[in-house]
Enzyme design. Structure first.
Site: not given
Length: 480
Positions: A178, A230-232, A234-235, A286, A385
């Site tokens: 995706k 991706g972002s923390t 979302a992780g 990142c 970040e």
């Protein structure tokens, strides 16, 4: 001229989407349309996962000779190399990446990764006979883990897709990707290359969409492993889902890395090397070292050197080969970066350079290279970040305090140490809590593991370790 795609690449061919929803691609420099692609639905994800499931379970891909899988990866690399100019320009137009960097990473590095894992597939033994201290042997078998759900961000969309595709396919897995709606045109070029390379049907499938579609893919019952960059934030959600489902997951997340400039460093060499370490892709990277740790004995000298270097960078059209800082990827993201700059001012940091939009550019999502001095490491701009061309210079006294400040972060992904004494720099590097760190530079090695500690992620990409994460182990005891 705009580019329009009307079909999705699923099960080895181009199929009509199940809805008429579309994703628009916008030029980050001109703010004009670049084209559009279909937005996949949950029904399209179902089709893609089923295609991958069938390819893995029934097509023989998982059990085929590694030499054949390597040949497929090399064909894919050849097809991608032919499209390098189209691919790299597409990325630069969408997310503002300077073309020189896009050519290096989205073009050359992506091709190199495919060839690297092709070679690794043929050189890695998938069975190992181990003598047991109990007096018999055990056969340890490595086998592909199954169907992989891969979610890729917009900042390095090609190379980050290939960091999942290449080791997964080398291991014998099938994959559903995706891509981010922020950069979608490149994923269709990748699909065209996969089709030309005759990757077997269902082994690679693309389903472009937003966060909701990603969540659906992550929790799909037909998926065996998740790989996410991706972002923390979302992780964490993905980790929660995978934990509940007992599903293996690799998470390459955010960072707030530090560049430790020791008191004997040559500042000319530092500023030469910081471009990639701190500002690659306009700071939309990142592992970027956006905290600049400077010794108190040379603090003003470091601030002046960093500011002079940042002010010399050419800001402009990413397709101009001389451009060093292009626009950010979207208006929304620019607003977010500007919000951090406002926060830095409000919390008492001293703005030395930039702090707004370039005065000579009247369109595009640009933020001028920005430097803050007198930054408290506990402040927002030092802890969160930003993902833009914003550097914070933080003062320290002695190597021990520099290491303490570097480690005083929720993140641990990248970093760098700068010194004329390589042994001293190595000693400092060993004590920084991070997954990767460079000494007098920062260059990612495709043969070494890349990933983070703390809130920067779980697992590793690149190197043999990445391929291992797409395999599962079985012990066959041979007591007879």
């Amino acid at each position: 001229m705009t580019v329009t795609y009307d079909k999705l690449f699923i099960d080895g061919g181009w199929v009509a989407p199940t809805t008429d929803r579309r994703i628009e691609a916008i030029n980050a420099t001109t703010e004009e349309p670049l084209g559009s692609v279909p937005e996949a639905s949950e029904a399209d994800v179902d089709r893609a996962v089923q295609a991958a499931r069938t390819a893995f379970d029934e097509s023989g891909w998982a059990t085929t000779n590694p030499t054949e899988r390597a040949a497929a990866l090399n064909r894919f690399a050849d097809a991608l190399e032919k499209r390098a100019e189209l691919l790299t320009r597409s990325v630069s137009l969408q997310n503002g990446m300077p073309l020189s960097l896009s050519e290096q990473f989205e073009g050359g590095y992506a091709v190199a990764l495919l060839r690297y894992y092709a070679a690794l597939a043929t050189s890695t033994e998938n069975e190992e006979r181990r003598p047991s201290p109990l007096g018999f042997d055990t056969l340890v078998q490595r086998s592909p883990i199954g169907v992989v759900a891969a979610i890729v961000p917009w900042n390095y969309p090609v190379v980050l897709a290939i960091t999942k595709i290449a080791p997964a396919l080398a291991a014998g897995c099938a994959i559903v990707l995706k891509p981010s709606p922020g950069t979608v045109l490149d994923s269709f070029i990748l699909a065209e290359a996969a089709e030309e390379a005759q990757i077997p049907a269902g082994v690679i499938n693309w389903v472009p969409g937003g966060r909701e579609l990603g969540a659906y893919l992550v929790s799909h019952p037909g998926v065996d492993k998740v790989a996410f960059t991706g972002s923390t934030a979302a992780g964490r959600l993905i980790a929660e889902n995978c934990g509940r489902l007992m599903r293996p997951v690799t998470l390459e997340l955010g960072g707030k890395s530090a560049a430790l400039i020791l008191d004997d460093a040559d500042l000319n060499k530092v500023t030469e090397g910081l471009y990639f370490a701190s500002l690659a892709n306009n700071g939309q990277t990142c592992m970027a070292c956006t905290r600049i740790l400077a010794p108190s004995s040379r603090y003003d000298e470091v601030v002046d050197a960093i500011s002079a270097w940042m002010s010399s960078l050419k800001v402009g059209d990413p397709l101009d080969p001389s451009t060093q800082v292009g626009p950010l990827a979207s208006a929304e993201h620019r607003n977010r970066v500007e919000g951090f700059i406002d926060k830095g001012r409000a919390e008492g940091a001293r703005l030395v350079l930039g702090g707004g939009r370039p005065k000579d550019i009247d369109r595009g999502w640009f933020v001028a290279p920005t430097v803050f001095a007198d930054v408290d490491n506990a402040s927002t701009i030092a802890q969160q970040e930003i993902f833009g061309p914003v550097l914070s210079v933080i003062k320290y006294d002695g190597d021990d305090e520099a290491i303490k400040i570097a480690n005083d972060s929720d993140y641990g992904l990248g970093g760098s140490v700068w010194s004329n004494d390589s042994e001293r720099a190595m000693s400092v590097a060993r004590r920084v809590q991070t997954g990767t760190i460079g000494v007098n530079g920062y260059v990612i090695d495709l043969n070494a593991p890349f990933g983070g500690v703390k809130a920067s992620g779980i697992g590793r990409e690149f190197g043999p370790e990445a391929m291992s994460s797409y395999q599962q182990l079985k012990s066959i005891y041979l007591p007879g």
